[in-house]
Write an enzyme that holds these catalytic residues in place. Structure first.
Site, PDB file in Angstrom:
ATOM      1  N   GLU A   1      -2.316  -8.863   6.940  1.00 46.58           N
ATOM      2  CA  GLU A   1      -2.042 -10.078   6.118  1.00 46.58           C
ATOM      3  C   GLU A   1      -1.130 -10.919   6.479  1.00 46.58           C
ATOM      4  O   GLU A   1       0.241 -10.709   6.324  1.00 46.58           O
ATOM      5  CB  GLU A   1      -1.679  -9.367   4.669  1.00 46.58           C
ATOM      6  CG  GLU A   1      -2.692  -8.585   3.954  1.00 46.58           C
ATOM      7  CD  GLU A   1      -2.732  -8.550   2.478  1.00 46.58           C
ATOM      8  OE1 GLU A   1      -3.803  -8.577   1.826  1.00 46.58           O
ATOM      9  OE2 GLU A   1      -1.549  -8.385   2.105  1.00 46.58           O
TER      10      GLU A   1
ATOM     11  N   HIS B   1       3.310  -3.934   1.137  1.00 53.11           N
ATOM     12  CA  HIS B   1       3.072  -5.514   0.995  1.00 53.11           C
ATOM     13  C   HIS B   1       3.959  -6.394   1.179  1.00 53.11           C
ATOM     14  O   HIS B   1       4.999  -6.308   0.758  1.00 53.11           O
ATOM     15  CB  HIS B   1       2.336  -5.584  -0.394  1.00 53.11           C
ATOM     16  CG  HIS B   1       1.282  -6.724  -0.674  1.00 53.11           C
ATOM     17  ND1 HIS B   1       2.148  -8.255  -0.775  1.00 53.11           N
ATOM     18  CD2 HIS B   1       0.214  -7.210  -0.470  1.00 53.11           C
ATOM     19  CE1 HIS B   1       1.176  -8.787  -0.970  1.00 53.11           C
ATOM     20  NE2 HIS B   1       0.020  -8.458  -0.817  1.00 53.11           N
TER      21      HIS B   1
ATOM     22  N   ASN C   1      -6.484  -5.919  -4.511  1.00 52.46           N
ATOM     23  CA  ASN C   1      -5.150  -5.990  -4.909  1.00 52.46           C
ATOM     24  C   ASN C   1      -4.850  -6.903  -6.145  1.00 52.46           C
ATOM     25  O   ASN C   1      -4.652  -7.981  -5.948  1.00 52.46           O
ATOM     26  CB  ASN C   1      -4.198  -6.370  -3.928  1.00 52.46           C
ATOM     27  CG  ASN C   1      -2.751  -6.169  -4.092  1.00 52.46           C
ATOM     28  OD1 ASN C   1      -2.473  -5.713  -5.070  1.00 52.46           O
ATOM     29  ND2 ASN C   1      -1.854  -6.836  -3.268  1.00 52.46           N
ATOM     30  N   TRP C   2      -4.745  -5.947  -7.319  1.00 52.37           N
ATOM     31  CA  TRP C   2      -4.606  -6.954  -8.586  1.00 52.37           C
ATOM     32  C   TRP C   2      -3.204  -7.474  -8.817  1.00 52.37           C
ATOM     33  O   TRP C   2      -2.994  -8.568  -9.544  1.00 52.37           O
ATOM     34  CB  TRP C   2      -5.017  -6.122  -9.825  1.00 52.37           C
ATOM     35  CG  TRP C   2      -6.358  -5.710  -9.975  1.00 52.37           C
ATOM     36  CD1 TRP C   2      -7.479  -5.982  -9.193  1.00 52.37           C
ATOM     37  CD2 TRP C   2      -7.297  -5.017 -10.954  1.00 52.37           C
ATOM     38  NE1 TRP C   2      -8.762  -5.453  -9.568  1.00 52.37           N
ATOM     39  CE2 TRP C   2      -8.227  -4.920 -10.764  1.00 52.37           C
ATOM     40  CE3 TRP C   2      -6.251  -4.444 -12.294  1.00 52.37           C
ATOM     41  CZ2 TRP C   2      -9.166  -4.417 -11.724  1.00 52.37           C
ATOM     42  CZ3 TRP C   2      -7.375  -3.878 -13.195  1.00 52.37           C
ATOM     43  CH2 TRP C   2      -8.656  -3.924 -12.869  1.00 52.37           C
ATOM     44  N   LYS C   3      -2.413  -7.194  -7.973  1.00 49.29           N
ATOM     45  CA  LYS C   3      -0.882  -7.546  -8.128  1.00 49.29           C
ATOM     46  C   LYS C   3      -0.449  -7.366  -9.303  1.00 49.29           C
ATOM     47  O   LYS C   3      -0.866  -6.127 -10.226  1.00 49.29           O
ATOM     48  CB  LYS C   3      -0.771  -8.908  -7.544  1.00 49.29           C
ATOM     49  CG  LYS C   3      -1.378  -8.976  -6.043  1.00 49.29           C
ATOM     50  CD  LYS C   3      -0.824 -10.184  -5.544  1.00 49.29           C
ATOM     51  CE  LYS C   3      -1.588 -10.269  -4.240  1.00 49.29           C
ATOM     52  NZ  LYS C   3      -1.262 -11.445  -3.276  1.00 49.29           N
TER      53      LYS C   3
ATOM     54  N   SER D   1      -6.473 -15.033   1.291  1.00 53.13           N
ATOM     55  CA  SER D   1      -7.121 -15.913   0.834  1.00 53.13           C
ATOM     56  C   SER D   1      -8.723 -15.716   1.281  1.00 53.13           C
ATOM     57  O   SER D   1      -9.526 -16.586   1.448  1.00 53.13           O
ATOM     58  CB  SER D   1      -6.712 -17.153   1.387  1.00 53.13           C
ATOM     59  OG  SER D   1      -5.653 -17.654   0.804  1.00 53.13           O
TER      60      SER D   1
ATOM     61  N   GLY E   1      -2.456 -16.305  -1.043  1.00 50.54           N
ATOM     62  CA  GLY E   1      -2.400 -16.880  -2.154  1.00 50.54           C
ATOM     63  C   GLY E   1      -2.335 -18.570  -1.918  1.00 50.54           C
ATOM     64  O   GLY E   1      -2.026 -19.256  -2.732  1.00 50.54           O
TER      65      GLY E   1
ATOM     66  N   GLY F   1      -6.640 -10.408  -2.997  1.00 49.28           N
ATOM     67  CA  GLY F   1      -5.729 -10.655  -4.126  1.00 49.28           C
ATOM     68  C   GLY F   1      -6.544 -11.661  -5.273  1.00 49.28           C
ATOM     69  O   GLY F   1      -7.421 -11.002  -5.897  1.00 49.28           O
ATOM     70  N   GLY F   2      -6.437 -12.780  -5.372  1.00 51.35           N
ATOM     71  CA  GLY F   2      -7.085 -13.494  -6.187  1.00 51.35           C
ATOM     72  C   GLY F   2      -8.491 -13.487  -6.576  1.00 51.35           C
ATOM     73  O   GLY F   2      -8.631 -13.315  -7.804  1.00 51.35           O
TER      74      GLY F   2
ATOM     75  N   GLU G   1       4.678  -8.965  -0.235  1.00 53.66           N
ATOM     76  CA  GLU G   1       5.672  -9.349  -1.713  1.00 53.66           C
ATOM     77  C   GLU G   1       6.791  -8.496  -1.703  1.00 53.66           C
ATOM     78  O   GLU G   1       7.760  -8.834  -2.348  1.00 53.66           O
ATOM     79  CB  GLU G   1       4.570  -9.555  -2.742  1.00 53.66           C
ATOM     80  CG  GLU G   1       3.647 -10.964  -2.574  1.00 53.66           C
ATOM     81  CD  GLU G   1       2.314 -11.004  -3.371  1.00 53.66           C
ATOM     82  OE1 GLU G   1       2.050  -9.795  -4.238  1.00 53.66           O
ATOM     83  OE2 GLU G   1       1.366 -11.682  -2.886  1.00 53.66           O
TER      84      GLU G   1
HETATM   85  P1  13P Z   1      -4.929 -13.381  -2.086  1.00 54.03           P
HETATM   86  O1  13P Z   1      -6.135 -12.961  -1.733  1.00 54.03           O
HETATM   87  O2  13P Z   1      -4.602 -13.976  -3.262  1.00 54.03           O
HETATM   88  O3  13P Z   1      -4.406 -14.584  -1.047  1.00 54.03           O
HETATM   89  O4  13P Z   1      -4.024 -12.190  -1.746  1.00 54.03           O
HETATM   90  C1  13P Z   1      -3.902 -11.386  -0.636  1.00 54.03           C
HETATM   91  C2  13P Z   1      -3.294 -10.377  -0.664  1.00 54.03           C
HETATM   92  O5  13P Z   1      -1.886 -10.404  -0.901  1.00 54.03           O
HETATM   93  C3  13P Z   1      -3.696  -9.215  -0.852  1.00 54.03           C
HETATM   94  O6  13P Z   1      -2.900  -7.889  -0.864  1.00 54.03           O
END
Ligand code: 13P
Length: 248
Positions: free
Chosen positions: A166, A94, A9-11, A212, A172, A233-234, A96
């Site tokens: 999640e 998600h 998930n590149w966000k 994470s 994050g 994510g990251g 966010e």
């Molecule tokens: P991180 O891997 O950066 O914690 O993000 C997880 C996430 O929100 C994937 O959708």
């Protein structure tokens, strides 16, 4: 029995130029993966990602989709628009989006229905906040989120759905849920699906862990019986890191 699925998930990261570089580097690194590999990118990168991954084992997903077919929804993107681009998956709900953009269990459900109606595969995100975990509300929250997201969805459609668990406190933050906590919590989601549908449907459903997840902890998480993949994510923003997760 369930094919693992690792999705990035590149966000809100990566321009088209950065997408070209990242995807080009990634393709050879993940070509022998046992898991299904997905990259979910910003809308503006989708066409580039689809074009570059043609003929490879990488599938492309979007990060959201609107519930209406078309109309006066300034700034939104419809399922038809994503299908036309060659997108396969779409992240829905998600945390966010729930936190910053007013996403509710009801809008999640509406988006899931719109995606399925057009043949997109939803990756539905659920998860509790730290406050909810500390307040002993994990089960209540996950049963509610799962039940509402799947409201009026036919059993046959579950084969086209992935759920991502999640925990909001692990996103994050560098704080991963321990493999045991992630496993036990995913079991709550699977049991909920079994109650809503039946045991076979629940056993066939793929449920990812997200929060994470990285090259260091992926092996332990993926060794758990309930965890069928990851939403990353990251660690999905650098090809070497993401490939290490994919090839866990
Ligand atoms: P991180 O891997 O950066 O914690 O993000 C997880 C996430 O929100 C994937 O959708």
């Amino acid at each position: 029995m369930r094919t693992p699925i690792i999705a990035g998930n590149w966000k809100m990261n990566n321009t088209i130029a950065a997408t070209k570089a990242l995807v080009t580097e990634l393709i050879p690194l993940v070509k022998d993966a046992k898991a299904e590999v997905v990259i979910c990118t910003p809308y503006t990168d989708l066409a580039t990602a689809v074009e570059l991954t043609k003929g490879t084992n990488i599938k492309v997903g979007a990060e959201n989709v609107h519930w209406a077919e078309k109309g006066a929804f300034t700034g939104e993107i419809s399922a038809d628009m994503l299908v036309e681009l060659g997108v396969t998956y779409v992240i829905i709900g998600h945390s966010e989006r729930r936190q910053y953009f007013g996403e509710t269990d009801q809008t999640v459900n509406a988006r899931v229905k719109a995606a399925l109606a057009k043949g997109l595969k939803p990756i539905i995100c659920v998860g509790e906040t730290l406050e909810e975990r500390e307040g002993g509300l994990v089960e209540e929250v996950l049963v509610r989120q799962t039940t509402e997201a799947l409201k009026d969805i036919a059993k046959e459609e579950l084969a086209n759905i992935v759920i991502a668990y999640e925990p909001v406190w692990a996103i994050g933050t560098g704080k991963t849920a321990t493999a045991e906590v992630a496993n036990d919590t995913i079991k709550i989601i699977r049991d909920t699906v079994a109650k809503l549908y039946d045991k076979a449907t629940a056993e066939a459903l793929r449920i990812q862990y997200g929060g994470s997840m990285n090259p260091k902890n992926v092996k332990e998480l993926m060794a758990m019986p309930e965890i069928d993949g990851g939403l990353i994510g990251g660690a999905s923003l650098k090809a070497p890191d993401f490939s290490l997760v994919v090839n866990y």
